[in-house]
Every structure is written in structure tokens, then in C-alpha cells.
Motif scaffolding. Sequence first.
Motif, PDB file in Angstrom:
ATOM      1  N   ARG A 153       0.443  -1.343   0.209  1.00  0.00           N
ATOM      2  CA  ARG A 153      -0.563  -0.483  -0.107  1.00  0.00           C
ATOM      3  C   ARG A 153       1.102   1.284  -0.216  1.00  0.00           C
ATOM      4  O   ARG A 153       0.357   2.213  -0.852  1.00  0.00           O
ATOM      5  CB  ARG A 153      -1.060  -0.381   0.622  1.00  0.00           C
ATOM      6  CG  ARG A 153      -1.801   1.208   0.430  1.00  0.00           C
ATOM      7  CD  ARG A 153      -3.274   0.651   2.105  1.00  0.00           C
ATOM      8  NE  ARG A 153      -3.446  -0.517   2.279  1.00  0.00           N
ATOM      9  CZ  ARG A 153      -3.532  -0.890   3.546  1.00  0.00           C
ATOM     10  NH1 ARG A 153      -3.108  -0.568   4.451  1.00  0.00           N
ATOM     11  NH2 ARG A 153      -4.215  -2.541   3.772  1.00  0.00           N
ATOM     12  N   ARG A 187      -0.015  -3.687 -11.455  1.00  0.00           N
ATOM     13  CA  ARG A 187      -1.473  -3.383 -11.386  1.00  0.00           C
ATOM     14  C   ARG A 187      -2.373  -4.872 -10.924  1.00  0.00           C
ATOM     15  O   ARG A 187      -1.308  -5.963 -11.164  1.00  0.00           O
ATOM     16  CB  ARG A 187      -1.740  -3.531 -12.520  1.00  0.00           C
ATOM     17  CG  ARG A 187      -0.475  -1.977 -13.428  1.00  0.00           C
ATOM     18  CD  ARG A 187      -2.267  -1.289 -13.667  1.00  0.00           C
ATOM     19  NE  ARG A 187      -2.066   0.752 -14.302  1.00  0.00           N
ATOM     20  CZ  ARG A 187      -1.973   0.929 -13.450  1.00  0.00           C
ATOM     21  NH1 ARG A 187      -2.675   0.801 -12.073  1.00  0.00           N
ATOM     22  NH2 ARG A 187      -1.211   2.116 -13.466  1.00  0.00           N
ATOM     23  N   SER A 188      -3.490  -4.816 -10.834  1.00  0.00           N
ATOM     24  CA  SER A 188      -3.878  -6.061  -9.962  1.00  0.00           C
ATOM     25  C   SER A 188      -3.581  -7.389 -10.589  1.00  0.00           C
ATOM     26  O   SER A 188      -4.089  -8.317 -10.770  1.00  0.00           O
ATOM     27  CB  SER A 188      -5.565  -6.034  -9.959  1.00  0.00           C
ATOM     28  OG  SER A 188      -5.648  -4.419  -9.463  1.00  0.00           O
ATOM     29  N   GLU A 207      -9.680  -9.763   5.972  1.00  0.00           N
ATOM     30  CA  GLU A 207      -8.716  -9.682   6.707  1.00  0.00           C
ATOM     31  C   GLU A 207      -6.924  -9.992   6.640  1.00  0.00           C
ATOM     32  O   GLU A 207      -6.067  -9.156   6.590  1.00  0.00           O
ATOM     33  CB  GLU A 207      -8.135 -10.415   8.110  1.00  0.00           C
ATOM     34  CG  GLU A 207      -9.557 -10.352   8.990  1.00  0.00           C
ATOM     35  CD  GLU A 207     -10.247 -11.168  10.616  1.00  0.00           C
ATOM     36  OE1 GLU A 207     -10.218 -12.074  10.686  1.00  0.00           O
ATOM     37  OE2 GLU A 207      -9.272 -10.517  11.652  1.00  0.00           O
ATOM     38  N   SER A 252      -6.350  -7.403   3.498  1.00  0.00           N
ATOM     39  CA  SER A 252      -6.066  -5.794   4.380  1.00  0.00           C
ATOM     40  C   SER A 252      -4.354  -6.575   5.241  1.00  0.00           C
ATOM     41  O   SER A 252      -3.858  -5.616   5.029  1.00  0.00           O
ATOM     42  CB  SER A 252      -6.708  -6.030   5.779  1.00  0.00           C
ATOM     43  OG  SER A 252      -6.477  -4.882   6.575  1.00  0.00           O
ATOM     44  N   HIS A 253      -4.266  -7.270   5.551  1.00  0.00           N
ATOM     45  CA  HIS A 253      -2.756  -7.669   6.212  1.00  0.00           C
ATOM     46  C   HIS A 253      -1.758  -7.872   4.942  1.00  0.00           C
ATOM     47  O   HIS A 253      -0.280  -7.393   5.488  1.00  0.00           O
ATOM     48  CB  HIS A 253      -2.836  -8.835   7.200  1.00  0.00           C
ATOM     49  CG  HIS A 253      -3.795  -9.194   8.482  1.00  0.00           C
ATOM     50  ND1 HIS A 253      -3.539  -7.129   9.844  1.00  0.00           N
ATOM     51  CD2 HIS A 253      -4.413  -9.422   9.449  1.00  0.00           C
ATOM     52  CE1 HIS A 253      -3.858  -7.812  10.383  1.00  0.00           C
ATOM     53  NE2 HIS A 253      -4.478  -9.343  10.380  1.00  0.00           N
ATOM     54  N   PRO A 299      -6.439  -5.629  -2.583  1.00  0.00           N
ATOM     55  CA  PRO A 299      -7.987  -5.613  -2.099  1.00  0.00           C
ATOM     56  C   PRO A 299      -8.591  -6.857  -2.569  1.00  0.00           C
ATOM     57  O   PRO A 299      -7.732  -7.936  -2.891  1.00  0.00           O
ATOM     58  CB  PRO A 299      -7.728  -5.566  -4.256  1.00  0.00           C
ATOM     59  CG  PRO A 299      -6.721  -4.679  -4.315  1.00  0.00           C
ATOM     60  CD  PRO A 299      -5.476  -4.949  -4.039  1.00  0.00           C
ATOM     61  N   VAL A 300      -9.189  -6.669  -1.803  1.00  0.00           N
ATOM     62  CA  VAL A 300     -10.055  -8.620  -1.387  1.00  0.00           C
ATOM     63  C   VAL A 300     -10.553  -9.200  -2.702  1.00  0.00           C
ATOM     64  O   VAL A 300      -9.874 -10.404  -3.167  1.00  0.00           O
ATOM     65  CB  VAL A 300     -11.999  -8.058  -0.799  1.00  0.00           C
ATOM     66  CG1 VAL A 300     -12.231  -9.266  -0.913  1.00  0.00           C
ATOM     67  CG2 VAL A 300     -10.898  -7.178   0.766  1.00  0.00           C
TER      68      VAL A 300
END
Lengths: 200, 120
Positions: free
Chosen positions: B7, B14-15, B68, B71-72, B76-77
Motif C-alpha cells: 500500500r 497492477r491487479s 483480514e 488487509s494484512h 484488494p479483496v
Amino acid sequence: MHSAPVSDGMYLAPTVERAVKILVVGHFGVGKTTLVGGLSEITPLRTEEVMTKPSELVDDLSALPDKTTTTVALDFGRLTLTQQLVLYLFGAPGQDRFKGLWQDLAYGALGALVLADTRALQQSFEVFDRVEEYGLPYAVAVNHFTGSRRYDDEEVREALDLHPETPLVTCDARDVNSSSQALITLVEYLHNRAVQKEAP
Amino acid sequence: MTEPSRRRSGGLVRSYVITGGRARAGTPLDVVTLLLATQNTRPLHHLTVEQRGIVDICRGGALLSLAEVASHLGLPVSVTRVLVVDLIDAGLIATRTAPVVQNAGPELLKEVLDALRARL
């Protein structure tokens, strides 16, 4: 042993076998993050989601020009309810442009707690549209901000055009007990609905 | 020195590079699906950095939701979901929870309600 740089208390108890989620929704600045953070047993987490515009249907991100994507930050918290059950609270923005995110969050959610601010009730309309669009049962919690005028429940109900059944509470998102009470009001409502649905 | 998170590095990758060009996971995995690493001792050197990160954070019976894990790891989800599905197929990650269902029944809601009341 895990090698990730993580602190104790990050992981769920190994006995947990079921996870449920409730959405905490409202416009920007209404107090979603404060409420979720107050109730969460972990420091609220944030993840960033890349989204496509609602009108676009794509199967392959590599075919997607950059200008049609946008990112949104998603805050969430966690409450271990019993040894077997954990509840996740997701703070979700109600704006139309976050539709893609909603599909994912709303599916299987128990319900939604809509946070409103009496100083900006009209900003909540978009939020209600979204909650209703996804068929989520909800309760409304008016987050009382210091200095803002207190309105009668009837005035708020009328201004928000709430269904008579929809629970309405006033809360202070900074106060954990007050936030818990708002959440309990929502789950009481969800439970009663489910009982009535099962009745012959 | 700690490694800079993805982040903070401003998402230089890129994703679609991370997921190998795929945007959607084959099996729907909810954001609250609980994940843990399996006992599989297969070497992980063929995995991408992101996939290794997922296996590492879920090691030793440690239980976390998909949200989670994302995020950790600063992903992105949606991206994490694609990677996790691959890891499930490879037998490295397992899910703990039953799939999320629409319309929870009164028993489950009563359990949630009682637990919330007990916290007050």
C-alpha cells in the motif's frame, strides 16, 4: 509458527467455525469508522478495492482502460461473539458509484445499520436506496453530534420516510455501549422478522 | 528494516499482473470466509510473492477471514480472492466456514443477539 509480522490477538480462536457480517452504512463523515472501531476487538482494518464502473461488465481486467476503474477504502472490524461464532462489521459507503462493492458485501449479510446525521438527512437518501436495492433489512441509528439539534423521532421518521416497522435509535458512535445498543436494536429486529417469516 | 507494504509503495503492480490477468475467481468466496493453511508440506517456491504471503499468514492453524488476509497483505479483496481460490485448488489453503447463506434463520440471529446483549 507463522512468519508474518503480526501481533498477538490478530487471529481468531481456533474454535470459531462460523462467521457472519453486518454492514454499517452511511455517507462520508457520518461516523461509520468510529462506530466500527469502537465495537471491534481488533484495530479496525482497511482494504482497498479496485472497482469498475457499474455499467461495465468485464471478465478481464487487462482489457480495462485505467480511467474506468476507481478505488475505494473499506474499513471493517471484528467481534468474537462465542467460541464458535464471529461477527464482522463492514463500514460501507452508500454512493451509487460503489455499487460493485455492495454486491459482494451485501450477499449473505444479516442486515445493515444505517447511520444518519440530522444535520444532513438528505445525504442519507442514496444510502437507503442502496440498502433497499440489495434487499437488506435495516435499522436506523442517528449519530448525535455535539451541538446538533435533537429532533423528535417522528420528525426524523418523516424526513427519512421510514417504514413504521423500521427501528430508529439515537446513538453516540464514540460510546461503545451506545453503539452496542444500536447494534442490538438491529439484531432484535432481524430476529423478530426471521421468527415471523418462519411462522405458518 | 521492515519491508515496505504494497500500500505504501503506491501499488506499483497492477491487479491483473498479480492475478495473471484474471479478474474473477471461479468459486465464490465470501469476504468473511475463514481461511487457514493446510498441513501440506509441498514446497512453495513456485508460488508468487503474494500467494506465499497468503500461505504464510494462514500457517499453523491460524484462522483469518478473507477480508483480514487481504488487509494484512495490502491487497484488494477481489485480487486476494482469486489467489486464494488457486491456493485452495493446490491444496495449500482450506476454508473453515460453511458457505454464507442468504437469509439467516432465527436460531443464528438469536445466538448473535444473546452474545451482543451479554457484552453490555
